[in-house]
Enzyme design. Structure first.
Site, PDB file in Angstrom:
ATOM      1  N   CYS A 161       0.836  -1.196   0.000  1.00  0.00           N
ATOM      2  CA  CYS A 161       0.000   0.000   0.000  1.00  0.00           C
ATOM      3  C   CYS A 161       0.876   1.253   0.000  1.00  0.00           C
ATOM      4  O   CYS A 161       2.075   1.181   0.250  1.00  0.00           O
ATOM      5  CB  CYS A 161      -0.848   0.078   1.271  1.00  0.00           C
ATOM      6  SG  CYS A 161      -2.056  -1.223   1.399  1.00  0.00           S
ATOM      7  N   GLY A 171       0.082   0.310  -5.189  1.00  0.00           N
ATOM      8  CA  GLY A 171      -1.214  -0.350  -5.067  1.00  0.00           C
ATOM      9  C   GLY A 171      -2.160   0.143  -6.134  1.00  0.00           C
ATOM     10  O   GLY A 171      -2.358   1.360  -6.249  1.00  0.00           O
ATOM     11  N   ASN A 177      -0.035   1.256   5.945  1.00  0.00           N
ATOM     12  CA  ASN A 177       0.804   0.526   5.008  1.00  0.00           C
ATOM     13  C   ASN A 177       1.545  -0.525   5.815  1.00  0.00           C
ATOM     14  O   ASN A 177       2.247  -0.184   6.759  1.00  0.00           O
ATOM     15  CB  ASN A 177       1.798   1.502   4.347  1.00  0.00           C
ATOM     16  CG  ASN A 177       2.766   0.799   3.428  1.00  0.00           C
ATOM     17  OD1 ASN A 177       2.483  -0.284   2.929  1.00  0.00           O
ATOM     18  ND2 ASN A 177       3.896   1.431   3.187  1.00  0.00           N
ATOM     19  N   GLY A 178       1.358  -1.801   5.448  1.00  0.00           N
ATOM     20  CA  GLY A 178       2.036  -2.869   6.188  1.00  0.00           C
ATOM     21  C   GLY A 178       1.038  -3.899   6.668  1.00  0.00           C
ATOM     22  O   GLY A 178      -0.165  -3.764   6.461  1.00  0.00           O
ATOM     23  N   TYR A 198      13.067  -3.398  -5.452  1.00  0.00           N
ATOM     24  CA  TYR A 198      11.990  -3.528  -6.420  1.00  0.00           C
ATOM     25  C   TYR A 198      10.821  -2.561  -6.227  1.00  0.00           C
ATOM     26  O   TYR A 198      10.318  -2.005  -7.206  1.00  0.00           O
ATOM     27  CB  TYR A 198      11.469  -4.970  -6.346  1.00  0.00           C
ATOM     28  CG  TYR A 198      10.223  -5.253  -7.132  1.00  0.00           C
ATOM     29  CD1 TYR A 198      10.244  -5.318  -8.518  1.00  0.00           C
ATOM     30  CD2 TYR A 198       9.004  -5.459  -6.488  1.00  0.00           C
ATOM     31  CE1 TYR A 198       9.092  -5.582  -9.244  1.00  0.00           C
ATOM     32  CE2 TYR A 198       7.846  -5.732  -7.204  1.00  0.00           C
ATOM     33  CZ  TYR A 198       7.898  -5.787  -8.577  1.00  0.00           C
ATOM     34  OH  TYR A 198       6.762  -6.046  -9.291  1.00  0.00           O
TER      35      TYR A 198
END
Ligand code: SF4
Length: 471
Positions: free
Chosen positions: A14, A40, A114-115, A254
């Site tokens: 996210c 996302g 996020n996570g 990445y």
């Protein structure tokens, strides 16, 4: 399910963006989310406020599909938080689209995170046993319930109490009618930066969102830190003692955009240095170096510079491929990779090609790309991976795969080489990767999480999750 998708790449979890004190807060949040779109693509949402009520717009789709000029104008106020989502936990459906908004005894609260929590399922079960009713399947709602149930007097203290029950990765924006709370988990597993634009504070998963909004980078949010913004101004507190910093190394490999800086390190430059390290560790005689677009191009340039082999655009990405395909047959899947990537025949024909990629997950994508380059006439294809072999699942919000689907967990180097059809194959060592990232730090792993490579998870992992990850 193995080989279900055409591209077996890792998926980001996210992205979050927040701003306090700007007359066009929602519009800037829109631009910020647009810059974070790579994190996302399933849904997007913004919640804004002037300190009275919340204005909410959320939906499934890309940022440009979810918002229009009219919807942004309806999101009034000088404070806003936003979210882009790729679902790792919780089904991909509207009820899970963040920011999630709740009304409880102290007013309204909106949460964007996020996570992933590693104890989210257990906390949910405990709360359900006590009578809590959930409307979504996300960890975020678990956090909301913990905050709502706290008997602490202030929201800040209630949030601190809730956060101390969480284990895992969370970069959190919590908006109430009076405050924005910005919280980073004690390990700093996910990036979260603070900046400033025209006197307004901004917070973002990545600094690329600062550039588009005209914000200046100030600093990272520290492990276990809570930044509080309200009518008293801005202040910073600790909700937990900082644990060893363990920033996800895949952000550099990445996930993050090459123009983002994480911890003061530019992502493109880090990738390029990883390519240089790869060249030092596993040089090969070849005619051209090419990178798998987009995330491997920087590493390929580094590899080419260090070996003196010319870098060429041997693979081209088609940017107009839809996000989902119908894949009725193996033949269609094979066509699918050709829809997304093409080999440039004039570049690779009759050549010994070094193909640099950032990672191998299941191995299916690598096999198809190697074949693509061979079909275009390459005489040899040497694969160089600018990260170590992924052998363990991630429990912190990255959609890797179960352990048995990770080709490096179950196959030797030589077996992987044969499976992907390469003439030679090498992975970057963990030491080479950390050297490439270049963070100067005395912390363990220079302050990075390497768990998907070495199985050394920075937090306790619940036994049920370990079982799931083994599947
Ligand atoms: S396990 Fe791997 S993907 Fe997950 S946070 Fe750690 S380094 Fe990142």
């Amino acid at each position: 399910m193995q080989d279900e998708s055409i591209f077996d790449e890792l998926n980001e979890e996210c992205g979050v963006f927040g701003i306090v004190g700007h007359p066009t807060a929602a519009a800037l949040t829109y631009y910020g989310l647009h810059a974070l779109q790579h994190r996302g693509q399933e849904s997007a949402g913004i919640v804004s406020t002037n300190g009275d009520r919340f204005h909410i717009h959320r939906d499934m789709g890309l940022v440009t599909e979810v918002f229009s000029t009219e919807t942004i104008e309806r999101c009034k106020g000088t404070v806003a938080i936003g979210h882009v989502r790729y679902s790792t936990t919780g089904a991909s459906e509207l009820a899970n689209v963040q920011p999630l908004v709740f009304t409880f005894a102290r007013g309204e609260i909106a949460i964007a995170t996020n996570g992933n929590l590693v104890n989210g399922d257990r906390l949910r079960a405990e709360l359900e046993a006590e009578g809590a009713i959930f409307q979504s399947t996300t960890d975020t709602e678990v956090i909301a319930h913990l905050i709502a149930r706290s008997r602490e007097e202030t929201i800040e203290c209630a949030v601190k109490e809730a956060l101390n029950r969480l284990v895992g990765a969370y970069a959190l924006l919590i908006l109430t009618n009076e405050q924005l709370l910005v919280c980073q988990d004690p390990h700093s597993l996910r990036p979260l930066s603070m900046g400033m634009v025209e006197g307004a504070y901004v917070f973002s998963s990545e600094t690329c969102a600062f550039d588009i909004t005209g914000a200046e980078y100030i600093r990272e949010i520290e492990p276990g830190e809570m930044v509080i913004l309200d009518d008293r101004g801005i202040r910073s507190e600790r909700f937990a003692p900082p644990a060893p910093r363990s920033l996800c190394s895949f952000e550099y490999i990445y996930f993050a955009r090459p123009d983002s800086d994480i911890g003061g390190i530019n992502v493109h430059s880090a990738r390029k240095r990883m390519g240089v390290q790869m060249a030092l560790e596993a040089p090969v005689e070849a005619d051209v170096v090419t990178g798998v677009p987009d995330s491997s191009i920087s590493a390929a340039i580094g590899f080419a510079e260090a070996t003196g082999i010319s870098y060429e655009l041997g693979l081209i990405k088609n940017r107009y491929v839809g996000r989902t395909f119908i894949q009725p047959s193996q033949m269609m899947r094979e066509r699918g990779v050709k829809m997304k990537l093409s080999a440039v025949r004039k570049v690779v024909e009759g050549k010994r090609v070094v193909m640099v990629d950032d990672s191998i997950v299941r191995g299916t994508t690598s096999r198809r790309i190697v074949q693509l380059i061979r079909d275009a006439g390459a005489t040899e294809v040497h694969v160089r991976i600018s990260s170590p072999p992924v052998k363990n699942p991630c429990f912190y919000g990255i959609d890797t795969a179960d352990r048995e689907q990770l080709i490096a967990a179950t196959h030797s180097l030589e077996e992987i080489r044969r499976a992907i059809g390469a003439d030679s194959l090498a992975f970057l060592s963990p030491e080479g990767m950390l050297r490439g990232i270049g963070r100067e730090s005395q912390e363990k792993n220079c302050g990075h999480c390497l768990a998907c490579f070495n199985g050394d998870y920075p937090t306790v992992i619940e036994q049920e999750l370990v079982g799931e990850g083994q599947r």
